[in-house]
Design an enzyme around this catalytic site. Structure first.
Site, mmCIF file in Angstrom:
data_model
loop_
_atom_site.group_PDB
_atom_site.id
_atom_site.type_symbol
_atom_site.label_atom_id
_atom_site.label_comp_id
_atom_site.label_asym_id
_atom_site.label_seq_id
_atom_site.Cartn_x
_atom_site.Cartn_y
_atom_site.Cartn_z
ATOM 1 N N GLU A 65 0.825 -1.213 0.000
ATOM 2 C CA GLU A 65 0.000 0.000 0.000
ATOM 3 C C GLU A 65 0.853 1.255 0.000
ATOM 4 O OE1 GLU A 65 -3.021 0.267 3.064
ATOM 5 O OE2 GLU A 65 -4.433 -0.887 1.869
ATOM 6 N N HIS A 116 8.584 -26.640 -1.790
ATOM 7 C CA HIS A 116 7.962 -27.762 -2.500
ATOM 8 C C HIS A 116 6.772 -27.309 -3.333
ATOM 9 C CE1 HIS A 116 10.314 -30.890 -0.316
ATOM 10 N NE2 HIS A 116 10.511 -29.835 0.458
ATOM 11 N N LYS A 146 -14.275 -0.172 -3.694
ATOM 12 C CA LYS A 146 -15.364 0.204 -2.770
ATOM 13 C C LYS A 146 -16.455 0.947 -3.528
ATOM 14 C CE LYS A 146 -12.343 0.905 1.205
ATOM 15 N NZ LYS A 146 -11.789 1.901 2.104
HETATM 16 O O1 PA5 Z 1 -3.430 0.987 5.977
HETATM 17 C C1 PA5 Z 1 -4.567 1.384 5.813
HETATM 18 O O2 PA5 Z 1 -4.869 2.589 5.920
HETATM 19 C C2 PA5 Z 1 -5.705 0.443 5.491
HETATM 20 O O3 PA5 Z 1 -5.258 -0.846 5.269
HETATM 21 C C3 PA5 Z 1 -6.700 0.409 6.631
HETATM 22 O O4 PA5 Z 1 -6.054 -0.007 7.806
HETATM 23 C C4 PA5 Z 1 -7.870 -0.508 6.328
HETATM 24 O O5 PA5 Z 1 -8.447 -0.169 5.100
HETATM 25 C C5 PA5 Z 1 -8.926 -0.414 7.414
HETATM 26 O O6 PA5 Z 1 -9.400 0.869 7.539
HETATM 27 P P1 PA5 Z 1 -10.196 1.332 8.820
HETATM 28 O O7 PA5 Z 1 -9.317 1.192 9.996
HETATM 29 O O8 PA5 Z 1 -10.572 2.741 8.546
HETATM 30 O O9 PA5 Z 1 -11.408 0.429 8.934
#
Ligand code: PA5
Length: 444
Positions: A286, A307, A421
């Site tokens: 990310e 394996h 989303k």
């Molecule tokens: O690193 C990030 O920002 C995302 O992976 C969030 O942690 C994830 O989408 C969950 O979001 P939230 O804590 O708002 O539910």
């Protein structure tokens, strides 16, 4: 301290090419420090370990104690950064079979809100129907569908099983200080809450209550975890590159990427580290995968995956490098017994520790993969415990920030995550998505 060894990348990139990063890496680290780089609103993690105080520890520990005293099972509801760090640490430190053992005085931690599988939720709720359970609901935005949906089901079930007043004692919400549906719900229901600081993004949040509360509930020492991270935080930005493992890792992986190594495989030799890799993949995926750039973070569990993926790694397209997490000394000791008949031919190993075989597999694999064209970075943890995991967490977080800046991206946003989303909400005809619904239906 944990150690970084990059000797086995030198057949592929020169030492000089990595040492050339010295100034660039210092500039990136200085940008983090001064808050002058991209995404500077999200640098709260940078000095988090050294800033957590006794009062904060005590509040988390006290809440953990309540959940530990009331619950056989605690469900951690969250997705992405809101659960991966906790699961990584808890799995790494737990007995591999703790979920099958007597849970008296030590609740089993299970997870929800990280998928939308109906079977998973049906099976989880069936399992919980016979259990004294509690919920830690974690969402920074407070609006994440996966987590909110699981929480709605679990909250209803808990209230039905133990009554509203007792359920209120067993639910903890970790969310934004004022925004989002979860904050509103928690205030209305009177849940114990913890705040996720504004300036700490999900994937950098394991050392906030997001990670620390579930880890404490599982019975692990959060002070040692944070101490490890704080000791790694002390590695000064002004150290020469060769003495600063964080900067050296960032420089090395960026140089390998420049030379066409587009995939980094995080490797472990202990199955309980599987979720350390999952946490790492989210952190780097990310943070770096944007603007059509970024090393693809992948992972394998060895020797298991030797394996399955071993063939590809040895002889597939030469676009990968490996980063191995090696544990110097395992916590347990198992000696290989002698067998009179030796029908399995294993007597040459009799009297040795199982780890000696594992270590030779590790060394043999490193030699084979380097021979086969796969550069190898190694990170050695003296032992698998809270302290060294804390070091590893901070090591990867800061190297990720520096690495992202070296690559020229903002390592602290994730705009691409919104695309699915938007489509999902349009398809589900969520209020407010009417236009998108029309557009998407026209495409089907
Ligand atoms: O690193 C990030 O920002 C995302 O992976 C969030 O942690 C994830 O989408 C969950 O979001 P939230 O804590 O708002 O539910």
């Amino acid at each position: 301290m944990i150690q970084l060894n990059i000797e086995k990348v030198f057949p592929f990139v020169s030492k000089e090419s990595i040492l050339n990063y010295e100034n660039k890496v210092k500039e990136c680290a200085a940008s983090l420090e001064k808050g002058s780089g991209k995404g500077s609103d999200y640098l709260g993690w940078l000095h988090l370990p050294s800033s957590i105080n006794n009062i904060q520890f005590a509040e988390i520990e006290a809440t953990a104690k309540v959940l530990r005293s009331k619950c056989e099972v605690v469900v951690v509801a969250g997705i992405g950064g809101s659960y991966l760090g906790a699961k990584a640490v808890i799995d790494a430190l737990s007995n591999s079979f703790s979920w099958l053992q007597n849970t008296k005085n030590n609740p089993v931690i299970v997870y929800a809100g990280n998928n939308i599988s109906e079977d998973y939720l049906a099976e989880l709720t069936a399992f919980l129907s016979e259990k004294q359970f509690g919920i830690i609901n974690i969402s920074k935005s407070g609006t994440t569908t996966e987590t909110a949906l699981a929480f709605r089901l679990l909250k209803t079930q808990l209230e039905n099983q133990v009554g509203k007043a007792e359920a209120q004692q067993r639910i903890v919400a970790i969310t934004d200080k004022s925004k989002g549906a979860l904050r509103q719900l928690a205030t209305q229901e009177g849940y114990k809450t913890f705040v996720i600081p504004d300036n700490v993004g999900g994937r950098y949040s394991v050392l906030t209550p997001v990670g620390l509360l579930p880890i404490a509930v599982a019975g692990f020492d959060i002070r040692q975890l944070v101490k490890g991270a704080a000791d790694m935080e002390k590695k000064g930005n002004n150290l020469p590159l060769t003495e600063n493992p964080i900067a050296l890792y960032a420089a090395t992986r960026n140089e390998l990427y420049k030379q066409g190594k587009k995939i980094e495989l995080l490797v472990n030799y202990h199955p309980k580290l599987h979720f350390v890799s999952e946490w790492w993949k989210q952190l780097y995926g990310e943070s770096e995968g944007k603007d059509n750039k970024g090393i693809f973070p992948a992972s394998v569990d060895f020797t298991t995956d030797l394996h399955s993926m071993g063939q590809w790694i040895q002889e597939g397209e030469r676009i990968i490098f490996e980063t191995v997490i090696s544990i110097a000394t395992p916590n347990k000791k198992v000696l290989i017994p002698t067998d009179k008949e030796n029908l399995d031919g294993l007597n040459f190993l009799a009297g040795k520790r199982v780890d000696e075989v594992n270590k030779m597999a590790e060394l043999g694999t490193q030699l084979a993969h380097v021979d086969g064209g796969v550069p190898n970075i190694k990170i050695v943890l003296p032992e698998l415990n809270e302290y060294y995991l804390g070091q590893l967490i901070y090591f990867f977080e800061k190297a990720c920030g520096i690495s992202g800046y070296l690559l020229g991206v903002n390592p602290f946003d994730q705009p691409g995550v919104e695309a699915y989303k938007k489509n999902m909400f349009a398809l589900l005809e969520k209020p407010g998505y009417e236009e998108a619904t029309k557009e998407i239906k026209a495409q089907l």
